[in-house]
Motif scaffolding. Structure first.
Motif, PDB file in Angstrom:
ATOM      1  N   ARG A 142       0.802  -1.225  -0.369  1.00 37.23           N
ATOM      2  CA  ARG A 142      -0.492   0.538  -0.037  1.00 37.23           C
ATOM      3  C   ARG A 142       0.614   1.038   0.130  1.00 37.23           C
ATOM      4  NH1 ARG A 142      -3.324   0.508   4.617  1.00 37.23           N
ATOM      5  NH2 ARG A 142      -1.359  -0.888   5.831  1.00 37.23           N
ATOM      6  N   ASP A 192      -0.851 -11.234   0.113  1.00 36.56           N
ATOM      7  CA  ASP A 192      -1.538 -10.889  -0.653  1.00 36.56           C
ATOM      8  C   ASP A 192      -0.660 -10.726  -2.370  1.00 36.56           C
ATOM      9  OD1 ASP A 192      -3.190 -10.478   1.167  1.00 36.56           O
ATOM     10  OD2 ASP A 192      -3.800  -8.516   0.842  1.00 36.56           O
TER      11      ASP A 192
ATOM     12  N   THR B 107     -11.117  -8.657   7.034  1.00 33.85           N
ATOM     13  CA  THR B 107     -10.162  -8.195   5.840  1.00 33.85           C
ATOM     14  C   THR B 107     -10.891  -8.208   5.016  1.00 33.85           C
ATOM     15  OG1 THR B 107      -9.638 -10.644   5.138  1.00 33.85           O
ATOM     16  CG2 THR B 107      -8.087  -9.636   6.226  1.00 33.85           C
ATOM     17  N   GLU B 108     -12.384  -8.564   4.570  1.00 36.93           N
ATOM     18  CA  GLU B 108     -13.074  -8.268   4.224  1.00 36.93           C
ATOM     19  C   GLU B 108     -14.152  -6.584   4.334  1.00 36.93           C
ATOM     20  OE1 GLU B 108     -12.644 -11.304   4.506  1.00 36.93           O
ATOM     21  OE2 GLU B 108     -12.263 -12.222   2.653  1.00 36.93           O
ATOM     22  N   ARG B 111     -10.268  -5.156   6.834  1.00 36.38           N
ATOM     23  CA  ARG B 111      -8.531  -5.261   5.768  1.00 36.38           C
ATOM     24  C   ARG B 111      -7.870  -5.288   6.989  1.00 36.38           C
ATOM     25  NH1 ARG B 111      -7.116  -1.166   0.810  1.00 36.38           N
ATOM     26  NH2 ARG B 111      -5.452  -1.260   1.987  1.00 36.38           N
ATOM     27  N   ILE B 116      -7.246   0.907   7.998  1.00 38.32           N
ATOM     28  CA  ILE B 116      -7.685   1.968   6.740  1.00 38.32           C
ATOM     29  C   ILE B 116      -7.562   3.201   7.141  1.00 38.32           C
ATOM     30  CG2 ILE B 116      -9.619   2.163   6.245  1.00 38.32           C
ATOM     31  CD1 ILE B 116     -11.170   0.230   8.351  1.00 38.32           C
TER      32      ILE B 116
END
Lengths: 403, 308
Positions: A142, A192, B107-108, B111, B116
């Motif tokens: 990120r 991820d 996590t959905e 996060r 966030i």
């Protein structure tokens, strides 16, 4: 080392500090720094307390040692370096006030920070104050391109995963991969990346399991992952749990390769896992010409601190050395040390060779490091494939990423 | 310097909200819960998600965060109101741990550990409160509302019922008041206030992650409440100010960086021990004088007239 940087102000300032905070009457400790002052200050917001304080001590030692070496040879063209350390306990809220103190009171225009969460909490502050935030511990995907005022000197998690997976595909013809990750920002960032990269490369993710990275009892999760019968397991753990995870995976009769990242290589891991660490392959910053340089660094650090430099000492030493090198060059060229110029200076370094090998800063705030594949055999870590060999064999093209 | 002091005051203000709201449950009703940090987190996530995903303005997000924390607290308080003493502490700790795990693993929604980022600053009718002074103004406004509501509750007949709940729940039950219902109500109100504090925090820091709402957060709130004086409302607010200002003042003491981190923890502990030993009522607590009765037994009495 004693010359370095730690401020020795009287305890009387403690008495001044509280009313100052309450009433806002304290004079600023610093003012806008002259073009090339006698003393240049930078700030560092580190986790000096809390559960990760041991890592914080390594981060601090790396930065301190880099500053000490520059100061010993006359500083930045005559300007001594001072690093003001503040504790965040790795908490975003504490990082915010620590960063405000460093920027507003100490007037720093470069701020080191670690871990993705405190970095993200401080980004709005450094953006507003136009202060350069640098890191050698924040690797979350990120952070890519998050701010003009953020730069990291370590490889992004996604790059390490990409190289390790490309290696597994070519070396073992791996198709089925499971992921063993720590439930923290580093582990989930890695997870991820693997989830995204491996299917795109034609592979299948068989299973992924997250664990508390501070836990050592991972037998149940290890057994579940071993039972998924993958061709390899990508281990995105860091810290104390990684050695236990390797050992317990092998005890669960998992014999296929374990893939991992730079944090895999530690004495603690090998002492816990022992021979279980064999048939493990991890990415690590390539350092083809760093032998003598690294040996000199290790010897000097050992003399100063009476211990060997751990991986996080090295990452922060490289961060400090590259920053000071860029600033010294800027002074030679007559450039002001503004945050914007220092950023440009870091980008202008090109390939900088640190004790963890060559790397270069990129426009998106990340760093490109060429990576070796290392392994554990006969009781010690060794290079399995160098970055050059990885390039030659077509496993990964580092040159194509150097933009 | 100005922005730094404002940042410290802002964080102290947010923790003052938490300490004042916790005081209602702990100081007045005697409910020793260690889940207040979890309600703070629930409010923060609900507020942040409602601003980012639903585009709610800050005042509505504030209500959404308070409502979310209050509803969860009500659902938990139904079974938890049967608990008291040590059992309530253990039960609330379990709830806090579960909340942290959910924040990590849903996590959905949350996060997970990535947190966030990019939570907008407070805004009203298109005007952004995005400078340090304006942000502090918002925090003080929310603190004032929470303080006012808490004061109204504490000063009302209902506040006397809460004190009775703390001092002698059996007598309260005998007087025809439902102890369980009162516990449920005050835990819900207290949690809703913590939820509002969470939204304010999320909007101020612009980033939240599960590590901001661990059990340690609850302990800091408890220390602030005890330090300031439980059962006084404004005492815990002072406690929050002390808790945030003392470590900041230590930054100016010239203490080596290696010692400053651990020293913060030691200072917290030392302050708590000193307060418990020398002034158990807390900084703002009502001074109690030892008086000797005619029969020779020792009793205590407040120097000020009891509120009710």
């Amino acid at each position: 080392m004693t010359q370095l940087t730690l401020r020795r102000r009287g305890l009387g300032r403690l008495a001044l500090g509280l009313p100052a905070v309450a009433a806002g009457l304290a004079p600023s400790a610093g003012r806008t720094q002259a073009r090339y002052p006698e003393l240049w200050r930078m700030g560092a917001v580190l986790n000096l307390s809390g559960p990760t304080a041991a890592q914080g001590a390594d981060f601090r030692a790396g930065l301190e040692f880099a500053a000490a070496q520059w100061n010993a040879r006359g500083g930045l063209g005559g300007t001594r370096i001072e690093i003001i350390f503040e504790d965040s306990a790795a908490q975003p809220a504490r990082a915010v006030t620590a960063a405000q103190k460093l920027i507003q009171v100490d007037r720093v225009n470069v701020l080191a920070n670690v871990y993705s969460s405190p970095v993200l909490a401080v980004v709005p502050i450094t953006d507003r104050a136009r202060v350069l935030q640098i890191s050698a511990g924040a690797t979350s995907p990120r952070l890519v391109g998050i701010s003009r005022y953020f730069m990291t000197s370590v490889a992004n998690a996604a790059l390490e995963a990409e190289v390790a997976l490309a290696f597994a595909k070519q070396a073992f013809n791996a198709r089925r991969v499971s992921i063993f990750y720590g439930n923290d920002d580093f582990g989930t960032g890695m997870r991820d990346a693997v989830r995204r990269l491996w299917p795109a490369a034609g592979g299948t993710i068989v299973e992924d399991e997250g664990v508390d990275p501070t836990r050592a009892d991972l037998a149940a999760v290890s057994a579940k992952l071993a039972a998924s019968r993958p061709d390899a397991i990508y281990m995105a753990l860091s810290g104390a749990s990684i050695g236990a995870a390797v050992k317990q995976l092998r005890e669960a009769r998992f014999t296929a390769p374990i893939l991992s990242h730079q944090g895999f290589e530690s004495r603690d891991l090998f002492s816990v896992a022992g021979s279980a660490a064999e048939n493990s392959f991890w990415t690590s910053s390539s350092n083809p010409e760093g032998g003598p340089q690294e040996a000199a660094f290790v010897a000097a650090f050992r003399q100063a601190y009476n211990r060997d430099p751990a991986i996080f000492v090295r990452t922060h030493y490289d961060l400090g050395m590259s920053l000071f090198e860029a600033m010294a060059r800027m002074r030679q060229q007559g450039q002001d040390w503004t945050a914007e110029n220092i950023r440009a200076g870091l980008l202008g370094l090109g390939t900088f060779t640190g004790v963890l090998g060559p790397f270069s800063y990129r426009e998106d705030g990340t760093a490109l490091r060429e990576l070796d594949i290392r392994t554990y055999r006969r009781g010690e870590a060794a290079v399995h494939l160098s970055a050059a060999e990885i390039q030659q064999r077509g496993i990964f093209d580092f040159g194509a990423r150097r933009t | 310097m100005e922005a730094y002091i404002l940042a410290v005051l802002a964080m102290a203000g947010i923790y003052a909200m938490l300490a004042v709201s916790y005081d209602l449950a702990f100081g007045y009703a005697g409910l020793f819960s260690v889940a207040h940090g979890a309600f703070f987190g629930i409010g923060a996530y609900a507020g942040a998600l409602s601003m980012l995903n639903l585009g709610l303005p800050f005042p509505l997000a504030l209500l959404a965060g308070a409502a979310a924390a209050g509803l969860v607290a009500a659902a938990i308080a139904l079974p938890a109101s049967r608990l008291e003493g040590d059992y309530l502490i253990v039960g609330s700790l379990a709830f806090a741990v579960i909340c942290h795990e959910l924040m990590l693993n849903l996590t959905e929604v949350t996060r997970g550990p990535m947190g966030i980022p990019g939570i907008p600053p407070p805004s009203l009718f298109g005007f952004d409160f995005d400078t340090p002074w304006l942000q502090l103004l918002v925090i003080l406004a929310v603190l004032a509302v929470i303080g006012l509501v808490a004061w109204r509750i504490a000063a009302s007949p209902y506040g006397r019922v809460l004190r009775a709940l703390k001092d002698d729940p059996t007598a309260l039950e005998a007087a025809g008041k439902s102890v369980r219902r009162r516990k449920l109500e005050i835990l819900t109100v207290s949690a809703a206030m913590a939820g509002a504090a969470g939204v304010t925090y999320a909007s101020y820091v612009a980033f939240i992650d599960p590590e901001s709402f661990i059990a340690r957060t609850s302990f800091v709130i408890i220390v602030a409440t005890v330090l300031g004086g439980a059962g006084t409302l404004w005492g815990p607010a002072i406690g929050a100010l002390v808790i945030w200002c003392v470590p900041e003042a230590l930054r100016f003491a010239g203490i080596p960086a290696t010692l400053r981190g651990p020293l913060n923890e030691i200072v917290y502990a030392a302050l708590l021990i000193l307060i418990v030993m020398l002034r158990p009522e807390g900084i703002a607590g009502r001074r109690r004088l030892r008086t000797r009765t005619e029969t020779g037994t020792t009793t205590t009495a407040s120097t000020t007239t009891p509120a009710n």
